[in-house]
Motif scaffolding. Sequence first.
Motif, PDB file in Angstrom:
ATOM      1  N   LEU A 163      36.857  27.633  49.951  1.00  0.00           N
ATOM      2  CA  LEU A 163      37.519  28.917  49.755  1.00  0.00           C
ATOM      3  C   LEU A 163      36.758  29.728  48.726  1.00  0.00           C
ATOM      4  CD1 LEU A 163      40.028  30.827  50.059  1.00  0.00           C
ATOM      5  CD2 LEU A 163      41.084  29.510  48.200  1.00  0.00           C
ATOM      6  N   SER A 164      36.471  30.978  49.071  1.00  0.00           N
ATOM      7  CA  SER A 164      35.919  31.915  48.093  1.00  0.00           C
ATOM      8  C   SER A 164      37.090  32.755  47.593  1.00  0.00           C
ATOM      9  CB  SER A 164      34.874  32.808  48.762  1.00  0.00           C
ATOM     10  OG  SER A 164      34.394  33.738  47.828  1.00  0.00           O
ATOM     11  N   TYR A 165      37.338  32.709  46.279  1.00  0.00           N
ATOM     12  CA  TYR A 165      38.483  33.390  45.675  1.00  0.00           C
ATOM     13  C   TYR A 165      38.005  34.015  44.374  1.00  0.00           C
ATOM     14  CZ  TYR A 165      43.537  33.888  44.776  1.00  0.00           C
ATOM     15  OH  TYR A 165      44.802  34.369  44.560  1.00  0.00           O
ATOM     16  N   PRO A 166      37.177  35.071  44.476  1.00  0.00           N
ATOM     17  CA  PRO A 166      36.607  35.657  43.254  1.00  0.00           C
ATOM     18  C   PRO A 166      37.683  36.196  42.317  1.00  0.00           C
ATOM     19  CG  PRO A 166      35.713  36.702  45.241  1.00  0.00           C
ATOM     20  CD  PRO A 166      36.797  35.782  45.670  1.00  0.00           C
ATOM     21  N   MET A 167      37.522  35.874  41.059  1.00  0.00           N
ATOM     22  CA  MET A 167      38.453  36.364  40.044  1.00  0.00           C
ATOM     23  C   MET A 167      37.660  36.726  38.802  1.00  0.00           C
ATOM     24  SD  MET A 167      41.733  33.889  40.330  1.00  0.00           S
ATOM     25  CE  MET A 167      40.859  32.380  40.686  1.00  0.00           C
ATOM     26  N   GLN A 168      38.027  37.822  38.227  1.00  0.00           N
ATOM     27  CA  GLN A 168      37.341  38.281  37.034  1.00  0.00           C
ATOM     28  C   GLN A 168      37.704  37.394  35.847  1.00  0.00           C
ATOM     29  OE1 GLN A 168      37.991  42.423  36.456  1.00  0.00           O
ATOM     30  NE2 GLN A 168      35.980  42.697  35.557  1.00  0.00           N
ATOM     31  N   THR A 169      36.685  37.075  35.064  1.00  0.00           N
ATOM     32  CA  THR A 169      36.898  36.348  33.811  1.00  0.00           C
ATOM     33  C   THR A 169      36.311  37.183  32.680  1.00  0.00           C
ATOM     34  OG1 THR A 169      34.844  35.103  34.107  1.00  0.00           O
ATOM     35  CG2 THR A 169      36.874  34.054  34.879  1.00  0.00           C
ATOM     36  N   PHE A 170      36.789  36.911  31.473  1.00  0.00           N
ATOM     37  CA  PHE A 170      36.392  37.717  30.319  1.00  0.00           C
ATOM     38  C   PHE A 170      36.089  36.815  29.133  1.00  0.00           C
ATOM     39  CE2 PHE A 170      39.713  39.802  32.770  1.00  0.00           C
ATOM     40  CZ  PHE A 170      39.116  41.007  33.111  1.00  0.00           C
ATOM     41  N   THR A 171      35.198  37.279  28.263  1.00  0.00           N
ATOM     42  CA  THR A 171      35.043  36.611  26.980  1.00  0.00           C
ATOM     43  C   THR A 171      36.275  36.990  26.151  1.00  0.00           C
ATOM     44  OG1 THR A 171      33.897  38.471  25.955  1.00  0.00           O
ATOM     45  CG2 THR A 171      32.523  36.815  27.070  1.00  0.00           C
ATOM     46  N   ALA A 172      36.551  36.239  25.119  1.00  0.00           N
ATOM     47  CA  ALA A 172      37.717  36.538  24.271  1.00  0.00           C
ATOM     48  C   ALA A 172      37.621  37.952  23.708  1.00  0.00           C
ATOM     49  CB  ALA A 172      37.823  35.517  23.144  1.00  0.00           C
ATOM     50  N   LYS A 173      36.410  38.389  23.370  1.00  0.00           N
ATOM     51  CA  LYS A 173      36.200  39.707  22.784  1.00  0.00           C
ATOM     52  C   LYS A 173      36.511  40.842  23.773  1.00  0.00           C
ATOM     53  CE  LYS A 173      32.580  40.211  19.646  1.00  0.00           C
ATOM     54  NZ  LYS A 173      31.188  40.486  19.316  1.00  0.00           N
ATOM     55  N   GLU A 174      36.216  40.604  25.063  1.00  0.00           N
ATOM     56  CA  GLU A 174      36.373  41.642  26.094  1.00  0.00           C
ATOM     57  C   GLU A 174      37.687  41.532  26.864  1.00  0.00           C
ATOM     58  OE1 GLU A 174      33.037  40.363  28.394  1.00  0.00           O
ATOM     59  OE2 GLU A 174      31.714  41.861  27.520  1.00  0.00           O
ATOM     60  N   CYS A 175      38.498  40.537  26.577  1.00  0.00           N
ATOM     61  CA  CYS A 175      39.679  40.240  27.389  1.00  0.00           C
ATOM     62  C   CYS A 175      40.755  41.328  27.269  1.00  0.00           C
ATOM     63  CB  CYS A 175      40.263  38.891  26.991  1.00  0.00           C
ATOM     64  SG  CYS A 175      41.730  38.445  27.935  1.00  0.00           S
ATOM     65  N   PRO A 176      41.094  42.002  28.384  1.00  0.00           N
ATOM     66  CA  PRO A 176      42.148  43.017  28.325  1.00  0.00           C
ATOM     67  C   PRO A 176      43.534  42.401  28.095  1.00  0.00           C
ATOM     68  CG  PRO A 176      41.399  42.724  30.589  1.00  0.00           C
ATOM     69  CD  PRO A 176      40.505  41.899  29.724  1.00  0.00           C
ATOM     70  N   LEU A 177      43.704  41.135  28.463  1.00  0.00           N
ATOM     71  CA  LEU A 177      44.978  40.444  28.237  1.00  0.00           C
ATOM     72  C   LEU A 177      45.191  40.225  26.739  1.00  0.00           C
ATOM     73  CD1 LEU A 177      44.516  37.858  31.124  1.00  0.00           C
ATOM     74  CD2 LEU A 177      45.862  39.961  31.213  1.00  0.00           C
ATOM     75  N   CYS A 178      44.107  39.864  26.037  1.00  0.00           N
ATOM     76  CA  CYS A 178      44.180  39.720  24.573  1.00  0.00           C
ATOM     77  C   CYS A 178      44.438  41.079  23.934  1.00  0.00           C
ATOM     78  CB  CYS A 178      42.882  39.130  24.022  1.00  0.00           C
ATOM     79  SG  CYS A 178      42.640  37.380  24.369  1.00  0.00           S
ATOM     80  N   ALA A 179      43.723  42.093  24.421  1.00  0.00           N
ATOM     81  CA  ALA A 179      43.881  43.442  23.867  1.00  0.00           C
ATOM     82  C   ALA A 179      45.313  43.949  24.034  1.00  0.00           C
ATOM     83  CB  ALA A 179      42.901  44.401  24.530  1.00  0.00           C
ATOM     84  N   ALA A 180      45.959  43.529  25.126  1.00  0.00           N
ATOM     85  CA  ALA A 180      47.349  43.942  25.374  1.00  0.00           C
ATOM     86  C   ALA A 180      48.346  43.071  24.613  1.00  0.00           C
ATOM     87  CB  ALA A 180      47.652  43.885  26.872  1.00  0.00           C
ATOM     88  N   GLY A 181      47.841  42.056  23.902  1.00  0.00           N
ATOM     89  CA  GLY A 181      48.710  41.186  23.109  1.00  0.00           C
ATOM     90  C   GLY A 181      49.478  40.167  23.913  1.00  0.00           C
ATOM     91  N   LEU A 182      49.019  39.880  25.142  1.00  0.00           N
ATOM     92  CA  LEU A 182      49.715  38.881  25.965  1.00  0.00           C
ATOM     93  C   LEU A 182      49.441  37.475  25.438  1.00  0.00           C
ATOM     94  CD1 LEU A 182      49.005  40.322  29.516  1.00  0.00           C
ATOM     95  CD2 LEU A 182      51.163  40.347  28.272  1.00  0.00           C
ATOM     96  N   PRO A 183      50.478  36.675  25.256  1.00  0.00           N
ATOM     97  CA  PRO A 183      50.275  35.307  24.760  1.00  0.00           C
ATOM     98  C   PRO A 183      49.582  34.446  25.819  1.00  0.00           C
ATOM     99  CG  PRO A 183      52.556  35.629  25.403  1.00  0.00           C
ATOM    100  CD  PRO A 183      51.883  36.958  25.535  1.00  0.00           C
ATOM    101  N   PHE A 184      48.946  33.384  25.353  1.00  0.00           N
ATOM    102  CA  PHE A 184      48.292  32.460  26.274  1.00  0.00           C
ATOM    103  C   PHE A 184      49.333  31.679  27.060  1.00  0.00           C
ATOM    104  CE2 PHE A 184      44.937  32.713  22.933  1.00  0.00           C
ATOM    105  CZ  PHE A 184      43.998  33.377  23.717  1.00  0.00           C
TER     106      PHE A 184
END
Length: 192
Positions: A163-184
């Motif tokens: 299965l090919s299931y491309p998903m974007q990954t981010f470094t901690a510095k570039e992570c929009p989830l971190c920037a939005a304050g979403l908990p792990f």
Amino acid sequence: MPRNNMDVLCLLQEHGAILEGHFVMPSGFHSQTYIQTSLLMQHPHLAQRIAGALSDKFTKKADVIMALTPSDSVLAQEVARARGVRAIFASRADNGEMLLKHNFTIKEGENVLIVDDVAVSGRKINKAIELVGKMGGNVIGVGVIVDRSMGYLPLAVPLRALLSYPMQTFTAKECPLCAAGLPFSKLEETGK
């Protein structure tokens, strides 16, 4: 159902193996989605079908099937069973390099098929290819259940996925989830 017609995405969804949240991947990258193939591999009949379909993607003879981690040893064992060869698994040393423990060996000239559950960046796979080369083996290819990469993986051997299931990954510095304050998100672990 013929192995080559298996709908891996449907199986992953049916077994709750595609998780949404804010995850730190083993590679250190962050992602909104985590694929937990172990939820499929815990079922022997599914493990056998998945491994058979993965094995069918490679026509070259393999002498050894090598998993990249002990947790993928079930996949390696089932692919090895389908091919009538032996299975081994690598481990990570403290310095991040791959090594073989448990007196596993790769003999000079042996053909090795590497298997992994999910490919993301290819770094771990390249370390395994280096290990096989240092031991005198030949990597004939890499089989994965899911290719999550966003395209090109820098590998010197063919990578084939169910299965090919491309998903974007981010470094901690570039992570929009971190920037939005979403908990792990935590993966549930059970035990006594």
